[in-house]
Design a protein around this motif. Sequence first.
Motif, short mmCIF file in Angstrom:
data_model
loop_
_atom_site.label_atom_id
_atom_site.label_comp_id
_atom_site.label_asym_id
_atom_site.label_seq_id
_atom_site.Cartn_x
_atom_site.Cartn_y
_atom_site.Cartn_z
N TYR A 1 37.07 30.30 37.95
CA TYR A 1 38.20 31.07 37.39
C TYR A 1 39.04 31.73 38.48
O TYR A 1 39.90 32.56 38.18
N TRP A 2 38.80 31.39 39.72
CA TRP A 2 39.67 31.86 40.80
C TRP A 2 40.95 31.04 40.76
O TRP A 2 40.97 29.86 40.35
N GLY A 3 42.03 31.65 41.22
CA GLY A 3 43.27 30.90 41.38
C GLY A 3 44.16 30.85 40.15
O GLY A 3 45.12 30.08 40.10
N TYR A 4 43.86 31.69 39.16
CA TYR A 4 44.69 31.74 37.95
C TYR A 4 45.38 33.09 37.75
O TYR A 4 46.06 33.31 36.75
N TYR B 1 43.80 35.84 37.16
CA TYR B 1 43.05 36.66 36.21
C TYR B 1 42.61 38.00 36.83
O TYR B 1 42.67 39.04 36.16
N VAL C 1 38.39 35.27 28.49
CA VAL C 1 39.71 34.64 28.34
C VAL C 1 39.69 33.99 26.96
O VAL C 1 39.14 32.89 26.79
N GLU D 1 45.56 40.36 37.03
CA GLU D 1 45.97 40.81 35.68
C GLU D 1 45.01 41.89 35.16
O GLU D 1 45.43 42.92 34.63
N ARG E 1 46.62 37.55 28.80
CA ARG E 1 45.67 36.43 28.71
C ARG E 1 44.22 36.83 28.59
O ARG E 1 43.35 35.98 28.40
#
Length: 190
Positions: free
Chosen positions: A101-104, A106, A66, A109, A7
């Motif tokens: 963008y926290w909690g995905y 990322y 992203v 990864e 991603r």
Amino acid sequence: MQLSTQRLLLRTWKAEDRVAFAAMNSDARVMEHFPALLTSAQSDALAQRIELALCESGYGLWALEVPGVAEFIGFAGLSVPRQALPCMPCVEVGWRLAQPYWGYGYASEAARASLEFAFERAGLEEVVSFTALGNHRSRAVMERIGMGNSGEDFDHPAVPSGHAARRHCLYRISRNHWLRSGERAIVTIS
Ligand SMILES: CC(C)(COP(=O)(O)OP(=O)(O)OC[C@H]1O[C@@H](n2cnc3c(N)ncnc32)[C@H](O)[C@@H]1OP(=O)(O)O)[C@@H](O)C(=O)NCCC(=O)NCCS
């Protein structure tokens, strides 16, 4: 050199990243476990140091994009600590993301891609990570990517004594341990 994962794009920095970087470094939620928020000038100086280190060693703290979602969400990657720390010499894996963008997943990864680069490309034998004891989100990333708490807590010299974020924990992962995990995150390196 840039790395792509399922991603994310871990890329070199662009001049346009600086505004979003400064906004993130002045966000009290993002900086909760650091001694102070950064001014815009301090944020630019940090971006400049990061870019220089990336340029000099071919790896470092990459800017995170992203594709199709956001041009810049923060950074993740490898760095050599500037302060004299008990774990030195060492290479650290680190991350900082803008709060939306926290909690995905990322950060994890990008961190997995960074470990893969460290062990497969940069030839490192071990990577460490450290954070303030109370930074549970960061510790969760360390644990998710297979790092182990070494139990070697220490006082970070850049954090004033008496500050809640001074005491740090130290996590480690060796190349052999990473190889046994079989984890791969990088899709392409270009
Ligand atoms: C540390 C930091 C990067 C962690 O961010 P994070 O979003 O918690 O971590 P990840 O990106 O790995 O996301 C994990 C979360 O995404 C969720 N998630 C959602 N979709 C996901 C997906 N497709 N894949 C994986 N996880 C996913 C996970 O379940 C997990 O949720 P949880 O926290 O509720 O358990 C972030 O809090 C931050 O930037 N903090 C400020 C800077 C900082 O402290 N840096 C470290 C200093 S040492």
